[in-house]
Structures are given as C-alpha cells and as structure tokens.
Design an enzyme around this catalytic site. Structure first.
Site, PDB file in Angstrom:
ATOM      1  N   PRO A   1     -74.371 -27.628  47.044  1.00  0.00           N
ATOM      2  CA  PRO A   1     -74.548 -28.657  46.735  1.00  0.00           C
ATOM      3  C   PRO A   1     -73.336 -28.444  45.274  1.00  0.00           C
ATOM      4  CG  PRO A   1     -76.149 -29.287  46.622  1.00  0.00           C
ATOM      5  CD  PRO A   1     -76.429 -27.923  47.532  1.00  0.00           C
ATOM      6  N   ASN A   2     -72.470 -28.788  44.867  1.00  0.00           N
ATOM      7  CA  ASN A   2     -71.209 -28.265  44.137  1.00  0.00           C
ATOM      8  C   ASN A   2     -70.991 -27.636  43.566  1.00  0.00           C
ATOM      9  OD1 ASN A   2     -71.575 -31.150  43.079  1.00  0.00           O
ATOM     10  ND2 ASN A   2     -73.276 -30.568  42.562  1.00  0.00           N
TER      11      ASN A   2
ATOM     12  N   ARG B   1     -65.067 -26.696  36.522  1.00  0.00           N
ATOM     13  CA  ARG B   1     -66.214 -27.288  35.295  1.00  0.00           C
ATOM     14  C   ARG B   1     -67.146 -26.461  35.085  1.00  0.00           C
ATOM     15  NH1 ARG B   1     -66.086 -32.776  38.597  1.00  0.00           N
ATOM     16  NH2 ARG B   1     -63.849 -31.915  39.318  1.00  0.00           N
TER      17      ARG B   1
ATOM     18  N   TYR C   1     -71.192 -21.156  34.552  1.00  0.00           N
ATOM     19  CA  TYR C   1     -70.988 -20.697  35.902  1.00  0.00           C
ATOM     20  C   TYR C   1     -69.660 -19.578  36.372  1.00  0.00           C
ATOM     21  CZ  TYR C   1     -74.313 -24.102  36.927  1.00  0.00           C
ATOM     22  OH  TYR C   1     -75.425 -25.203  37.121  1.00  0.00           O
TER      23      TYR C   1
ATOM     24  N   ASN D   1     -77.090 -19.363  48.155  1.00  0.00           N
ATOM     25  CA  ASN D   1     -77.940 -19.907  46.832  1.00  0.00           C
ATOM     26  C   ASN D   1     -77.141 -21.781  46.973  1.00  0.00           C
ATOM     27  OD1 ASN D   1     -76.663 -21.082  44.454  1.00  0.00           O
ATOM     28  ND2 ASN D   1     -75.011 -19.460  43.953  1.00  0.00           N
TER      29      ASN D   1
ATOM     30  N   ALA E   1     -79.152 -27.163  43.546  1.00  0.00           N
ATOM     31  CA  ALA E   1     -80.174 -27.865  42.583  1.00  0.00           C
ATOM     32  C   ALA E   1     -80.902 -28.188  43.899  1.00  0.00           C
ATOM     33  CB  ALA E   1     -79.801 -28.933  42.194  1.00  0.00           C
TER      34      ALA E   1
ATOM     35  N   ASP F   1     -88.444 -24.196  54.589  1.00  0.00           N
ATOM     36  CA  ASP F   1     -88.734 -24.695  55.981  1.00  0.00           C
ATOM     37  C   ASP F   1     -87.693 -24.102  57.094  1.00  0.00           C
ATOM     38  OD1 ASP F   1     -90.830 -26.241  54.983  1.00  0.00           O
ATOM     39  OD2 ASP F   1     -90.830 -27.883  55.979  1.00  0.00           O
TER      40      ASP F   1
ATOM     41  N   GLU G   1     -82.118 -15.089  47.923  1.00  0.00           N
ATOM     42  CA  GLU G   1     -81.697 -15.917  47.122  1.00  0.00           C
ATOM     43  C   GLU G   1     -80.982 -15.813  46.169  1.00  0.00           C
ATOM     44  OE1 GLU G   1     -85.412 -17.796  45.198  1.00  0.00           O
ATOM     45  OE2 GLU G   1     -84.073 -19.248  44.142  1.00  0.00           O
TER      46      GLU G   1
ATOM     47  N   HIS H   1     -78.884 -16.626  42.318  1.00  0.00           N
ATOM     48  CA  HIS H   1     -78.129 -17.665  41.840  1.00  0.00           C
ATOM     49  C   HIS H   1     -76.846 -17.116  40.766  1.00  0.00           C
ATOM     50  CE1 HIS H   1     -80.691 -20.219  42.740  1.00  0.00           C
ATOM     51  NE2 HIS H   1     -82.056 -20.054  43.514  1.00  0.00           N
TER      52      HIS H   1
ATOM     53  N   ARG I   1     -82.844 -20.813  31.298  1.00  0.00           N
ATOM     54  CA  ARG I   1     -82.092 -22.577  31.408  1.00  0.00           C
ATOM     55  C   ARG I   1     -83.253 -23.859  31.423  1.00  0.00           C
ATOM     56  NH1 ARG I   1     -77.608 -23.635  36.031  1.00  0.00           N
ATOM     57  NH2 ARG I   1     -77.201 -25.274  34.217  1.00  0.00           N
TER      58      ARG I   1
END
Ligand code: CA2
Length: 147
Positions: A10-11, A18, A23, A74, A77, A87, A98, A100, A107
C-alpha cells in the site's frame, strides 16, 4: 533464466510524489524500469506488481508459488500488521526477500516489528530505490546457491 515476482504494498504507488525526504524522488515506474534493466543484465524475468489491497497481494503470492522461482516483497505498512500476509509468504513455499526503502529500525518503534522477517530468507532496508536491485542480486545468489 530465473523468474521473480516483485511485489509492492500500500501507498507505494505514491513514491516520488510525496515525502521525498523519507522515500526519495524516484517513482515506482522508475524503479520498475531499473529492475527490468537489471533483470536483462543478470538473466531474470520479472512480474512487477503494486496493490493497495491486502487480498490482491496475497493472491499474487499464491500465484507465484507455481510460476516464479522467488519473490521480493515490500509489503509497506502491512509489514507491521498483517499476519495474513505472513501466512501467504509461508504458504507460497518460495524464497522471499523482504525489502524496504527506508531503514525501518531507525524510524518509529511501531515500524520495528515485521511479520514478514520470520518467513523471509533475508531483509534489505535503508538503501532507497537501489534496494530493489540489491534484493534481486541477493535472491539470484540464493537461487544459484552462491556463497
Ligand atoms: O520503507 C519502506 O519501503 C516501507 O515499506 C514504506 C511504507 C512504510 O509503511 C513501511 O514502514 C516502510 C510506506 C510506503 C508509503 O510510501 C509513500 C511514498 C510516498 C508518499 C507517501 C507514502
């Protein structure tokens, strides 16, 4: 040729538009282009997917089980909240890196816990957009059995 799923939560569709101080200013389509160019260099085909919906991310992991050699995730959140995604990673029975953009451990404390880390082969975070190609190299090395 190896095949990978690069899955974005998400996002992340807002990247480059932004909060560039956190980021960066690279957009998700810039990142996809970087990954495709890198895939051509190292011999990897990829599906590059982004969704704001947890179920769509889960479906993509289920589909990858039969069609991909591994995945880079990624989860945005959902990393910090989603047992369902954890799962799905586990049931995909695929090596998952994983990823990020930001260093989640530098953070807010609510970003320090990840439901994905226990089911991932490893974690790359804090290297911005470059983390995507680093993750491709890490997954490729894992698949080839280097080191
Ligand atoms: O650092 C990462 O890659 C994150 O997965 C990004 C997530 C965040 O919730 C994780 O803790 C760490 C947030 C992605 C939101 O991306 C935006 C990009 C531009 C503008 C707004 C949000």
């Amino acid at each position: 040729m190896r095949s990978m799923l690069i899955l974005n939560g998400p996002n992340l569709n807002l990247l480059g538009t932004r909060q560039p101080e956190i980021y960066g200013s690279t957009t998700l389509s810039d990142i996809e282009a970087m990954c495709r160019a890198h895939g051509e260099r190292i011999g990897v085909t990829l599906d590059f997917v982004q969704s704001n919906h947890e179920g769509v991310l889960i479906d993509a992991l289920h589909a990858a089980r039969r069609s991909k050699d591994g995945a880079i995730l990624n989860a945005g959140a959902y990393t910090h909240t989603s047992i369902a995604l954890m799962d799905a990673v586990r049931s995909a029975e695929l090596p998952v890196v994983e990823l990020h953009l930001s260093n989640i451990h530098a953070r807010e404390s609510y970003r320090h816990h990840s439901y994905i880390s226990p089911v991932a082969i490893g974690l790359i975070c804090g290297f911005g957009a470059r983390g995507y190609t680093l993750a491709m190299d890490a997954l490729f090395s894992h698949l080839e059995g280097f080191g």
